[in-house]
Design an enzyme around this catalytic site. Structure first.
Site, PDB file in Angstrom:
ATOM      1  N   MET A   1       0.859  -1.186   0.000  1.00  0.00           N
ATOM      2  CA  MET A   1       0.000   0.000   0.000  1.00  0.00           C
ATOM      3  C   MET A   1       0.897   1.239   0.000  1.00  0.00           C
ATOM      4  SD  MET A   1      -3.303   0.506   0.000  1.00  0.00           S
ATOM      5  CE  MET A   1      -4.615   1.563   0.513  1.00  0.00           C
ATOM      6  N   CYS A   2       1.114   1.861   1.125  1.00  0.00           N
ATOM      7  CA  CYS A   2       2.019   2.989   1.327  1.00  0.00           C
ATOM      8  C   CYS A   2       1.576   4.239   0.578  1.00  0.00           C
ATOM      9  CB  CYS A   2       3.461   2.660   0.938  1.00  0.00           C
ATOM     10  SG  CYS A   2       4.172   1.325   1.923  1.00  0.00           S
ATOM     11  N   GLY A   3       1.927   5.383   1.129  1.00  0.00           N
ATOM     12  CA  GLY A   3       1.658   6.665   0.500  1.00  0.00           C
ATOM     13  C   GLY A   3       2.928   7.468   0.407  1.00  0.00           C
TER      14      GLY A   3
END
Length: 295
Positions: A1-3
């Protein structure tokens, strides 16, 4: 995921707002990465001075002992679990050697003329608050919110990763050949301290640029040498870059005005930026290096 987020200011009048704008962008990306967060900010530097951001230990005590051991001037600024040591550039190698021997428990998260790099476990808003990101100024910065799907939730595994002077990288994606590439980089004398594939990507760019490649050339070489999928946002002393792999399965959006260039995993992280309604908003193309620099 991660942003992942990044902000490069063309308009110097906006520099006092850099930290506040970046903090807002990070917070919006919380649901993409609630486990840990980090950021790198490029602020003013001084001629002949290197800044080393340390994680762990008592920064004031370390600075005092270092000054006595090497007979050099050491300035220390403590920010929560990190400390920024300003030392003579000519003594940086000696400082690193002393730290490795006297304080092996301390990690150097970033080093260079302008970079300060902070990261910790926790919600992005809390991490930004702990280090006072909203009050920081500078020309550009990048940040990351992590959802650890393949490894433990630790500060060492949080982004950004810095493996060269004033260079750092955040990454959304996954590399499949990072173990073999890590062995090559270590043989080439590049320091890689964690098992995170993103640090390998950062180290790869350090290696390529050390061998004479420009940032653009290093990123383009990675299209051949890095297996997997990735979106990279990179900071250097004077620049900011974005690169996606040829498939580009990870979300990414950019906005550019006369005042700034901004990147985020999702548009909603850009929505609070000044002048966003008039910005050129676009999705970065696959396998293309986007680079902006100040000179």
């Amino acid at each position: 995921m991660c942003g992942i987020v990044g902000l490069f200011l063309k308009d110097r009048a906006l520099e006092p707002q850099l930290g506040g704008l970046l903090a807002g962008m990070l917070e919006v990306m919380t649901d993409r990465g609630p486990d840990s967060a980090g950021f790198a900010v490029y602020s003013d530097g001084a001629a002949g001075i290197a800044k080393l951001t340390l994680r762990g230990g008592d920064g004031e005590a370390i600075g005092a002992a270092l000054a006595g051991a090497l007979a050099i001037q050491v300035d220390v600024r403590t920010k929560d679990s990190h400390a920024v040591l300003s030392v003579p550039s000519a003594q940086e190698d000696a400082v690193r050697a002393w730290l490795a021997e006297a304080h092996p428990e301390v990690a150097v998260t970033g080093a260079g003329k302008r970079i300060e790099l902070y990261k910790e476990v926790g919600l992005p808003k809390d991490v930004a608050g702990r280090f006072g990101l909203a009050g920081m100024s500078g020309s550009h910065g990048i940040g990351h919110t992590r959802m650890a799907t393949e490894s433990a939730v630790t500060t060492a595994g949080a982004h950004p990763f810095s493996t060269g002077p004033d260079q750092c990288l955040v990454h959304n994606g996954s590399l499949s050949n990072h173990a073999s590439l890590r062995r090559t980089l270590v043989r080439e004398g590049i320091r890689v301290e964690t098992e995170n594939d993103s640090e390998v990507a950062a180290a790869y760019l350090t290696w390529k640029m050390r061998e004479g490649a420009t940032l653009t050339e290093a990123l383009e070489a990675g299209l051949e040498d890095l297996d997997g999928f990735f979106t990279f946002v990179v900071g250097t002393e004077n620049g900011f870059a974005v690169m996606r792999d040829p498939i580009s399965c990870k979300p990414a959006v950019m906005a550019e005005t006369d005042a700034y260039v901004a990147f985020a995993s999702e548009y909603r992280a850009l929505a609070g930026l000044p002048g966003i309604a008039e910005a050129q908003v676009f999705e970065p193309e696959p396998a293309r290096a986007y680079v902006w620099e100040r000179h």
